[in-house]
Motif scaffolding. Structure first.
Motif, short mmCIF file in Angstrom:
data_model
loop_
_atom_site.label_atom_id
_atom_site.label_comp_id
_atom_site.label_asym_id
_atom_site.label_seq_id
_atom_site.Cartn_x
_atom_site.Cartn_y
_atom_site.Cartn_z
N ARG A 124 0.81 -1.22 0.00
CA ARG A 124 0.00 0.00 0.00
C ARG A 124 0.85 1.28 0.00
NH1 ARG A 124 -0.26 1.73 5.48
NH2 ARG A 124 0.55 0.11 6.83
N ARG A 125 2.14 1.17 0.34
CA ARG A 125 2.98 2.37 0.37
C ARG A 125 3.59 2.68 -0.99
NH1 ARG A 125 5.07 0.44 5.65
NH2 ARG A 125 3.98 1.62 7.23
N ASP A 126 3.41 1.79 -1.94
CA ASP A 126 4.03 1.98 -3.25
C ASP A 126 3.35 3.14 -3.99
OD1 ASP A 126 5.89 0.52 -5.27
OD2 ASP A 126 4.07 1.03 -6.38
N ARG A 127 4.14 3.85 -4.78
CA ARG A 127 3.59 5.01 -5.49
C ARG A 127 2.56 4.60 -6.54
NH1 ARG A 127 8.66 8.02 -7.67
NH2 ARG A 127 9.66 6.05 -7.23
N ARG A 130 -0.71 3.94 -4.76
CA ARG A 130 -1.35 5.20 -4.35
C ARG A 130 -1.96 5.93 -5.53
NH1 ARG A 130 2.65 7.42 0.47
NH2 ARG A 130 2.14 5.74 1.88
N ASN B 2 9.83 8.96 3.58
CA ASN B 2 9.66 8.88 5.02
C ASN B 2 11.03 8.93 5.69
OD1 ASN B 2 8.94 8.32 7.60
ND2 ASN B 2 8.10 6.30 7.20
N LYS B 57 14.63 -0.02 1.68
CA LYS B 57 14.33 1.15 2.51
C LYS B 57 15.59 1.96 2.83
CE LYS B 57 10.49 -0.73 5.31
NZ LYS B 57 10.20 -1.13 6.71
#
Lengths: 247, 139
Positions: A124-127, A130, B2, B57
């Motif tokens: 869900r954090r992938d561009r 989104r 982030n 990350k």
């Protein structure tokens, strides 16, 4: 330089060649104190851990698209207006309304498989995920039972798509999504057109299963394009201060 | 972007193991360190997925060692925790420490904490207290 074995080659399909070599090296080293069965069990578990997301995402995409098509047909039957009804553009520009209606409609149908695929495959954090979610919010009012809202959805979709390609942050996810959707649409169109030619039948007389087979082919090719382009164009955004320090 | 990514429990364990091992941290030694220190036996697949995610990350980096015969001529990939990884780990650990403050869990021997909890039914007199009206009206 060691010779790449078939298991290592298979691992490299799910990750990078250098990572695959390191994993095989580690498993080989541990296996010296364990059994051959342990090695192959660990290898298969590693293979599953690294690779489960793509087939799971493909299944989610197909299920979502199937459900979306059923819902779309139901909504189309419930619509209280005719497509040629005047909306925001008045009686004279009904053709403009029809063109604008098609853009979010095609987008929504593509997003019905692209969004679940991106969510399961990339998280869900992938561009890309989104972007898909944002575009779903923009395109979904195309199914609203009010003509003006439907027209607004078309305008917003064009506007959102233009913004995607202008913005440096969203341009690359936009390219990946556009290529994915285009691959799916073109593959479905070509495969259905070919089948119509081969079977000498009308599009509307093709069975639902035949059409769904074409959809599967389209989605399968689209997710391959999506995965390859994602790996090339959307490297993960790293956190600040990545300088390696000795521990 | 982030600047301070949150870390899962296993990610913290892996980062701590890598820090403990120093220059000798690679897949085999990390698995052995985790097994020795936490009595867990993580699967190699879980470790590699976590390491690769943390590399993406920017929390860890890899450097190649020299190929060795016991690895079939393959090089070891040594893991190093980056500055961002240390910051994220420190942040996660300080959150734990803050939550632990005032609780004397760490003064209790760890072996006691690891004992399985057994559910003990409350005495009937304690349960009956819930049914009493204020002021002992039904006493």
């Amino acid at each position: 330089m060691h010779k790449t074995s078939l298991p290592e080659w298979l691992l490299a399909r799910l990750t990078t060649p250098d990572r695959a070599a390191a994993i095989m090296g580690d498993l080989t080293e541990i296996a010296q104190t364990r059994t051959r069965l342990w090695f192959w069990t660990a290898y298969v578990r590693t293979l599953i851990t690294l690779g489960w997301r793509t087939p799971a995402a493909l299944v989610c995409a197909l299920v979502s698209m199937r459900f979306a098509l059923v819902i779309i047909r139901r909504l189309a039957n419930l619509m209280p207006y005719h497509l040629s009804d005047a909306g925001l553009f008045g009686e004279e520009d009904v053709h403009l309304s029809l063109i604008l209606w098609n853009i979010p409609l095609v987008m929504a149908q593509c997003l019905a498989f692209a969004a679940p695929f991106a969510l399961v495959r990339f998280g869900r954090r992938d561009r890309l995920t989104r972007l898909c979610v944002l575009l779903i919010l923009v395109t979904i009012p195309v199914y609203a039972p009010v003509t003006e809202v439907r027209d607004m959805s078309g305008i917003w979709t064009v506007f959102a798509f233009a913004l995607t390609f202008i913005s440096p942050l969203w341009r690359r996810p936009g390219i990946v999504l556009a290529a994915t959707c285009l691959t799916a649409v073109v593959t479905m169109f070509v495969s259905i057109h070919t089948l119509v030619g081969i079977l000498h039948r009308n599009f509307f007389t093709l069975s639902a299963n035949t059409r769904f087979t074409c959809d599967i082919l389209g989605v399968a090719l689209a997710v391959i394009v999506c995965t390859l382009l994602h790996a090339r164009l959307l490297p993960p955004l790293r956190t600040g201060g990545t300088d390696a320090e000795p521990a | 972007m982030n600047p301070n990514p949150s870390l899962g429990e296993f990610e913290q364990i892996v980062l701590l193991a890598v820090l403990r091992l120093g220059d000798e941290a690679y897949g085999v030694t990390i698995l052995a360190e985790i097994a020795a220190r936490t009595a867990r036996n993580p699967s190699p697949g879980a470790l590699y997925t976590t390491l690769h995610r943390m590399e993406d990350k920017g929390l860890v980096t890899f450097r190649d060692g020299s190929p060795t015969p016991e690895r079939g001529g393959r090089a070891k990939r040594f893991v190093t925790v980056t500055r961002a990884g240390r910051t994220a780990l420190a942040s996660a650990q300080s959150a734990y420490r803050s939550l632990l403050e005032g609780l004397d869990l760490l003064t209790t021997p760890i072996t006691n904490l690891m004992q399985p909890r057994i559910w003990v039914p409350r005495p009937s007199s304690a349960r009956a207290g819930f049914n009493r009206l204020p002021g002992g009206a039904n006493a």
